[in-house]
Design a protein around this motif. Structure first.
Motif, PDB file in Angstrom:
ATOM      1  N   UNK A   3     -45.407 -52.415  98.849  1.00 55.11           N
ATOM      2  CA  UNK A   3     -44.368 -51.538  98.337  1.00 55.11           C
ATOM      3  C   UNK A   3     -43.061 -52.300  98.177  1.00 55.11           C
ATOM      4  N   UNK A   4     -42.323 -51.927  97.134  1.00 54.71           N
ATOM      5  CA  UNK A   4     -40.957 -52.397  96.955  1.00 54.71           C
ATOM      6  C   UNK A   4     -40.044 -51.187  97.107  1.00 54.71           C
ATOM      7  N   UNK A   5     -39.114 -51.283  98.041  1.00 58.44           N
ATOM      8  CA  UNK A   5     -38.157 -50.205  98.285  1.00 58.44           C
ATOM      9  C   UNK A   5     -36.770 -50.689  97.872  1.00 58.44           C
ATOM     10  N   UNK A   6     -36.141 -49.948  96.967  1.00 60.50           N
ATOM     11  CA  UNK A   6     -34.783 -50.288  96.541  1.00 60.50           C
ATOM     12  C   UNK A   6     -33.806 -49.387  97.278  1.00 60.50           C
ATOM     13  N   UNK A   7     -32.936 -50.015  98.049  1.00 65.16           N
ATOM     14  CA  UNK A   7     -31.971 -49.255  98.829  1.00 65.16           C
ATOM     15  C   UNK A   7     -32.299 -49.288 100.305  1.00 65.16           C
ATOM     16  N   UNK A   8     -31.412 -49.855 101.098  1.00 69.07           N
ATOM     17  CA  UNK A   8     -31.607 -49.929 102.552  1.00 69.07           C
ATOM     18  C   UNK A   8     -30.648 -48.995 103.269  1.00 69.07           C
ATOM     19  N   UNK A   9     -30.337 -47.882 102.626  1.00 67.63           N
ATOM     20  CA  UNK A   9     -29.540 -46.855 103.276  1.00 67.63           C
ATOM     21  C   UNK A   9     -30.405 -46.004 104.183  1.00 67.63           C
ATOM     22  N   UNK A  10     -29.916 -44.837 104.525  1.00 65.66           N
ATOM     23  CA  UNK A  10     -30.625 -43.964 105.464  1.00 65.66           C
ATOM     24  C   UNK A  10     -32.029 -43.610 104.965  1.00 65.66           C
ATOM     25  N   UNK A  11     -32.143 -43.203 103.708  1.00 66.75           N
ATOM     26  CA  UNK A  11     -33.436 -42.781 103.171  1.00 66.75           C
ATOM     27  C   UNK A  11     -34.357 -43.977 102.972  1.00 66.75           C
ATOM     28  N   UNK A  12     -33.850 -45.030 102.349  1.00 67.67           N
ATOM     29  CA  UNK A  12     -34.690 -46.174 102.034  1.00 67.67           C
ATOM     30  C   UNK A  12     -35.220 -46.889 103.256  1.00 67.67           C
ATOM     31  N   UNK A  13     -34.350 -47.134 104.233  1.00 66.99           N
ATOM     32  CA  UNK A  13     -34.763 -47.885 105.412  1.00 66.99           C
ATOM     33  C   UNK A  13     -35.730 -47.076 106.265  1.00 66.99           C
ATOM     34  N   UNK A  34     -24.093 -55.917 104.156  1.00 63.91           N
ATOM     35  CA  UNK A  34     -24.187 -55.356 105.506  1.00 63.91           C
ATOM     36  C   UNK A  34     -25.508 -54.614 105.695  1.00 63.91           C
ATOM     37  N   UNK A  35     -25.876 -53.791 104.710  1.00 68.13           N
ATOM     38  CA  UNK A  35     -27.145 -53.062 104.795  1.00 68.13           C
ATOM     39  C   UNK A  35     -28.333 -54.019 104.721  1.00 68.13           C
ATOM     40  N   UNK A  36     -28.195 -55.059 103.905  1.00 69.22           N
ATOM     41  CA  UNK A  36     -29.270 -56.044 103.799  1.00 69.22           C
ATOM     42  C   UNK A  36     -29.493 -56.742 105.139  1.00 69.22           C
ATOM     43  N   UNK A  37     -28.389 -57.102 105.813  1.00 69.34           N
ATOM     44  CA  UNK A  37     -28.507 -57.751 107.123  1.00 69.34           C
ATOM     45  C   UNK A  37     -29.172 -56.812 108.132  1.00 69.34           C
ATOM     46  N   UNK A  45     -38.534 -58.180 104.873  1.00 68.71           N
ATOM     47  CA  UNK A  45     -38.215 -59.153 103.834  1.00 68.71           C
ATOM     48  C   UNK A  45     -37.224 -58.492 102.887  1.00 68.71           C
ATOM     49  N   UNK A  46     -36.070 -59.106 102.683  1.00 68.55           N
ATOM     50  CA  UNK A  46     -35.001 -58.490 101.906  1.00 68.55           C
ATOM     51  C   UNK A  46     -34.593 -59.404 100.754  1.00 68.55           C
ATOM     52  N   UNK A  47     -34.469 -58.807  99.577  1.00 70.85           N
ATOM     53  CA  UNK A  47     -33.911 -59.485  98.414  1.00 70.85           C
ATOM     54  C   UNK A  47     -32.552 -58.845  98.143  1.00 70.85           C
ATOM     55  N   UNK A  48     -31.510 -59.656  98.092  1.00 69.98           N
ATOM     56  CA  UNK A  48     -30.156 -59.129  97.923  1.00 69.98           C
ATOM     57  C   UNK A  48     -29.792 -59.088  96.447  1.00 69.98           C
TER      58      UNK A  48
END
Length: 233
Positions: A3-13, A34-37, A45-48
């Motif tokens: 899966x690829x998830x776009x957005x590391x906010x509350x819902x995405x993470x 900050x969210x990526x960190x 695994x994070x792509x910025x």
């Protein structure tokens, strides 16, 4: 699955964590450092960068992904990412934040497999807590349709009826039935309705009041009030 998830906010993470806990491979795209960190600190695994850019999606592995969840608060990013994901053959899920936009996107975005509205899902949970234990909203299917689970009470007019004797309004259908303490299953017409049994019903909001009166035994005023609160829009 991948899966690829776009957005590391509350819902995405949170979505990413649930998928990983179930054994899936998840890559997160997030443009806020900050969210990526934070996502990296949790082992992802994070792509910025901007998730609506095709090059970034390719870097995240969209060509091998089974599904893409565009879960940012930016509708334009989510929509564009889903169009790209569809091009690569991934199942696409797009988040929206304003209910009135859902009809627009459903009409014009055939490439999007699913539109989700997190605030609506949260409101359903809050409504269930308010309604109590005998009525539980499961999903809003459309502006006028809802799936609800109702628990038969001693005061219900249909207590003692069999499934075949149950006569719901024309715009309501029984989807599943479960005896007290047992799993839900396809309704058996010979089974009787007793205190503690559960029925899952698909109903138009217009007839929810009548359905509640029959299955839960609410007085008409309370049933009408609860039915009026039924739609989460």
């Amino acid at each position: 699955m991948r899966f690829v998830i776009i957005g590391a906010g509350r819902v995405g993470l949170r979505t990413a964590r649930v998928l990983r806990e179930e054994g899936h491979e998840v890559t997160v795209i997030e443009r806020d450092e900050r969210k990526a960190d934070r996502a990296r600190d949790q082992g992802f695994t994070v792509v910025v960068g901007d998730g609506s850019r095709e090059a970034l999606l390719e870097e995240a592995g969209i060509s091998e992904a089974d599904a893409l969840g565009a879960l940012t608060g930016d509708l334009n990013v989510n929509f564009t990412a889903c169009m790209i994901g569809d091009h690569y053959g991934a199942r696409t899920i797009m988040r929206i934040d304003e209910a009135y936009r859902e009809g627009i996107y459903r009409k014009y975005a055939d490439e999007v497999d699913e539109v989700i509205y997190p605030e609506r899902l949260g409101a359903i949970g809050a409504k269930n807590a308010l309604l109590g234990g005998t009525i539980r909203a499961i999903a809003d299917i459309a502006q006028n349709l809802q799936i609800v689970e109702l628990t038969i009470t001693n005061g219900a007019p249909v207590n003692g009826y069999t499934i075949s004797e149950l006569q719901l309004p024309a715009d309501a259908t029984v989807l599943a039935f479960g005896k007290r303490g047992q799993p839900l299953e396809i309704p058996n017409e010979d089974l009787s309705l007793e205190d503690g049994d559960r029925l899952v019903v698909l109903a138009d909001f217009e007839v929810l009041s009548d359905v509640r009166q029959l299955l839960v035994g609410e007085n008409p005023d309370l049933a009408a009030a609860n039915a009026g609160a039924g739609g989460v829009n």
